[in-house]
Motif scaffolding. Sequence first.
Motif, PDB file in Angstrom:
ATOM      1  N   VAL A 152       0.820  -1.217   0.000  1.00 58.61           N
ATOM      2  CA  VAL A 152       0.000   0.000   0.000  1.00 58.61           C
ATOM      3  C   VAL A 152       0.852   1.264   0.000  1.00 58.61           C
ATOM      4  N   LYS A 153       2.198   1.069  -0.055  1.00 64.76           N
ATOM      5  CA  LYS A 153       3.123   2.215  -0.010  1.00 64.76           C
ATOM      6  C   LYS A 153       2.831   3.088   1.219  1.00 64.76           C
ATOM      7  N   ALA A 154       2.734   2.422   2.353  1.00 66.21           N
ATOM      8  CA  ALA A 154       2.357   3.090   3.596  1.00 66.21           C
ATOM      9  C   ALA A 154       3.421   4.092   4.032  1.00 66.21           C
ATOM     10  N   ARG A 155       2.963   5.182   4.616  1.00 65.40           N
ATOM     11  CA  ARG A 155       3.881   6.180   5.177  1.00 65.40           C
ATOM     12  C   ARG A 155       4.202   5.746   6.603  1.00 65.40           C
ATOM     13  N   THR A 156       5.160   4.869   6.714  1.00 66.90           N
ATOM     14  CA  THR A 156       5.531   4.274   7.985  1.00 66.90           C
ATOM     15  C   THR A 156       7.041   4.177   8.061  1.00 66.90           C
ATOM     16  N   TRP A 157       7.559   3.936   9.261  1.00 61.80           N
ATOM     17  CA  TRP A 157       9.011   3.822   9.426  1.00 61.80           C
ATOM     18  C   TRP A 157       9.581   2.697   8.571  1.00 61.80           C
ATOM     19  N   LYS A 158       8.782   1.686   8.276  1.00 60.75           N
ATOM     20  CA  LYS A 158       9.286   0.563   7.476  1.00 60.75           C
ATOM     21  C   LYS A 158       9.653   0.982   6.063  1.00 60.75           C
ATOM     22  N   ASN A 159       9.124   2.109   5.600  1.00 61.68           N
ATOM     23  CA  ASN A 159       9.463   2.647   4.284  1.00 61.68           C
ATOM     24  C   ASN A 159      10.315   3.904   4.376  1.00 61.68           C
ATOM     25  N   ASP A 160      10.892   4.141   5.536  1.00 62.58           N
ATOM     26  CA  ASP A 160      11.703   5.348   5.740  1.00 62.58           C
ATOM     27  C   ASP A 160      13.084   4.951   6.263  1.00 62.58           C
ATOM     28  N   PRO A 161      14.118   5.009   5.415  1.00 57.66           N
ATOM     29  CA  PRO A 161      15.452   4.595   5.859  1.00 57.66           C
ATOM     30  C   PRO A 161      16.003   5.455   6.996  1.00 57.66           C
ATOM     31  N   ASP A 162      15.565   6.705   7.104  1.00 51.51           N
ATOM     32  CA  ASP A 162      16.045   7.566   8.180  1.00 51.51           C
ATOM     33  C   ASP A 162      15.536   7.099   9.552  1.00 51.51           C
ATOM     34  N   GLN A 163      14.465   6.316   9.545  1.00 51.87           N
ATOM     35  CA  GLN A 163      13.925   5.787  10.794  1.00 51.87           C
ATOM     36  C   GLN A 163      14.287   4.315  11.008  1.00 51.87           C
ATOM     37  N   GLY A 164      15.185   3.795  10.161  1.00 51.37           N
ATOM     38  CA  GLY A 164      15.601   2.408  10.293  1.00 51.37           C
ATOM     39  C   GLY A 164      14.844   1.446   9.416  1.00 51.37           C
ATOM     40  N   GLY A 165      14.079   1.967   8.464  1.00 49.48           N
ATOM     41  CA  GLY A 165      13.298   1.111   7.579  1.00 49.48           C
ATOM     42  C   GLY A 165      14.092   0.613   6.385  1.00 49.48           C
ATOM     43  N   GLY A 166      13.424  -0.159   5.537  1.00 49.07           N
ATOM     44  CA  GLY A 166      14.061  -0.742   4.358  1.00 49.07           C
ATOM     45  C   GLY A 166      14.367  -2.216   4.550  1.00 49.07           C
ATOM     46  N   VAL A 167      14.541  -2.920   3.453  1.00 49.53           N
ATOM     47  CA  VAL A 167      14.773  -4.366   3.479  1.00 49.53           C
ATOM     48  C   VAL A 167      16.090  -4.720   4.164  1.00 49.53           C
ATOM     49  N   LEU A 168      17.104  -3.887   3.982  1.00 45.87           N
ATOM     50  CA  LEU A 168      18.406  -4.193   4.585  1.00 45.87           C
ATOM     51  C   LEU A 168      18.281  -4.306   6.106  1.00 45.87           C
ATOM     52  N   ASN A 169      17.616  -3.358   6.727  1.00 45.86           N
ATOM     53  CA  ASN A 169      17.460  -3.380   8.179  1.00 45.86           C
ATOM     54  C   ASN A 169      16.445  -4.415   8.643  1.00 45.86           C
ATOM     55  N   ASN A 170      15.320  -4.507   7.955  1.00 50.32           N
ATOM     56  CA  ASN A 170      14.216  -5.324   8.437  1.00 50.32           C
ATOM     57  C   ASN A 170      14.376  -6.814   8.141  1.00 50.32           C
ATOM     58  N   PHE A 171      14.960  -7.158   7.006  1.00 50.29           N
ATOM     59  CA  PHE A 171      15.063  -8.558   6.614  1.00 50.29           C
ATOM     60  C   PHE A 171      16.506  -9.070   6.624  1.00 50.29           C
ATOM     61  N   VAL A 172      17.404  -8.300   6.056  1.00 49.65           N
ATOM     62  CA  VAL A 172      18.788  -8.775   5.947  1.00 49.65           C
ATOM     63  C   VAL A 172      19.462  -8.813   7.315  1.00 49.65           C
ATOM     64  N   SER A 173      18.942  -8.065   8.279  1.00 45.48           N
ATOM     65  CA  SER A 173      19.454  -8.202   9.650  1.00 45.48           C
ATOM     66  C   SER A 173      19.230  -9.632  10.141  1.00 45.48           C
ATOM     67  N   HIS A 174      18.060 -10.200   9.866  1.00 44.88           N
ATOM     68  CA  HIS A 174      17.805 -11.613  10.163  1.00 44.88           C
ATOM     69  C   HIS A 174      18.799 -12.501   9.421  1.00 44.88           C
ATOM     70  N   VAL A 175      18.935 -12.231   8.130  1.00 41.86           N
ATOM     71  CA  VAL A 175      19.760 -13.083   7.269  1.00 41.86           C
ATOM     72  C   VAL A 175      21.200 -13.128   7.764  1.00 41.86           C
ATOM     73  N   ALA A 176      21.788 -11.973   8.042  1.00 39.96           N
ATOM     74  CA  ALA A 176      23.187 -11.928   8.474  1.00 39.96           C
ATOM     75  C   ALA A 176      23.376 -12.700   9.777  1.00 39.96           C
ATOM     76  N   HIS A 177      22.440 -12.513  10.711  1.00 41.85           N
ATOM     77  CA  HIS A 177      22.529 -13.247  11.983  1.00 41.85           C
ATOM     78  C   HIS A 177      22.422 -14.744  11.743  1.00 41.85           C
ATOM     79  N   ASN A 178      21.456 -15.152  10.937  1.00 42.71           N
ATOM     80  CA  ASN A 178      21.247 -16.580  10.694  1.00 42.71           C
ATOM     81  C   ASN A 178      22.426 -17.224   9.984  1.00 42.71           C
TER      82      ASN A 178
END
Length: 285
Positions: A152-178
Amino acid sequence: MGFGSQVHVPAFRLDPRCRVAAIAGRDKEKAATVARDLSIDRAHGDWRELIEIPELDAVSIAVPPCAQAEIAKAAIDAGKHVLCEKPLAATRAEAAELLDAATAKPTIHAVDFIFPELPLWIEARELIHGNQLGEIRHAVLSWRVETYASKVKARTWKNDPDQGGGVLNNFVSHVAHNIEWLFGDMDSASADLRGPGGVETCVQATMDMSAGFPVFVSVASDAFLGHGHSLAVYGEQGTLLFPRRCRWTHSSSFADRLPTPRRDHRRHSDASQFCRRSPRPTNPR
């Protein structure tokens, strides 16, 4: 109040040693409603009030990464144990400062990385560390979903890199740890980030492990009807696959294709597959 009340609270209540005594949110009325629905004694409209409760032993935090570091630091200073969500903070500097604060005190601290707690992943790690695959050649991890925020292209932190959003932070953080949990330390990583509007929705990466092999990673949060999460590990003597809705099998006749799983070879999980290369025939000459 969503993830904390819907995931954290039920999870803690699965352990008889835990009692959820209080909950806090930005909206005190909403927090009170959630507390009433979940039979929690206390509700607060300010996280500072919760941290100041002297009888609380631990604080579980489920807030956007741009707000998490401040709350976790205050909880640690108050002598509370802390469980944080990933990503830990909006910047590397904030995360490092928080880690320093936690290690400077006798505080139990953790990030909610859930994959290593799953029986399937534990079994996979045992196979890898038990050298059941032989020397590992490479591994491939693919994680493709369509999140609500991307849809829905939501205006949320998940779509705002300045607030820690984006795939790198949200998903790849899991990946690197795993990946490091499965294979050991990582020497280096390189990545290509793509996405509209200044926030990445797709990451293609190569992680070079200290053990001498690469892990190729492809993650996307805007994949309509994406297949979900899968990992393949290719070794000299075996291949380990655990895509979604696959079976775990052990075969002595693996050659050029994956065999049809046999009922008597099924293990505890029905979500992965392990195939070992058959021994080469001895030359009678």
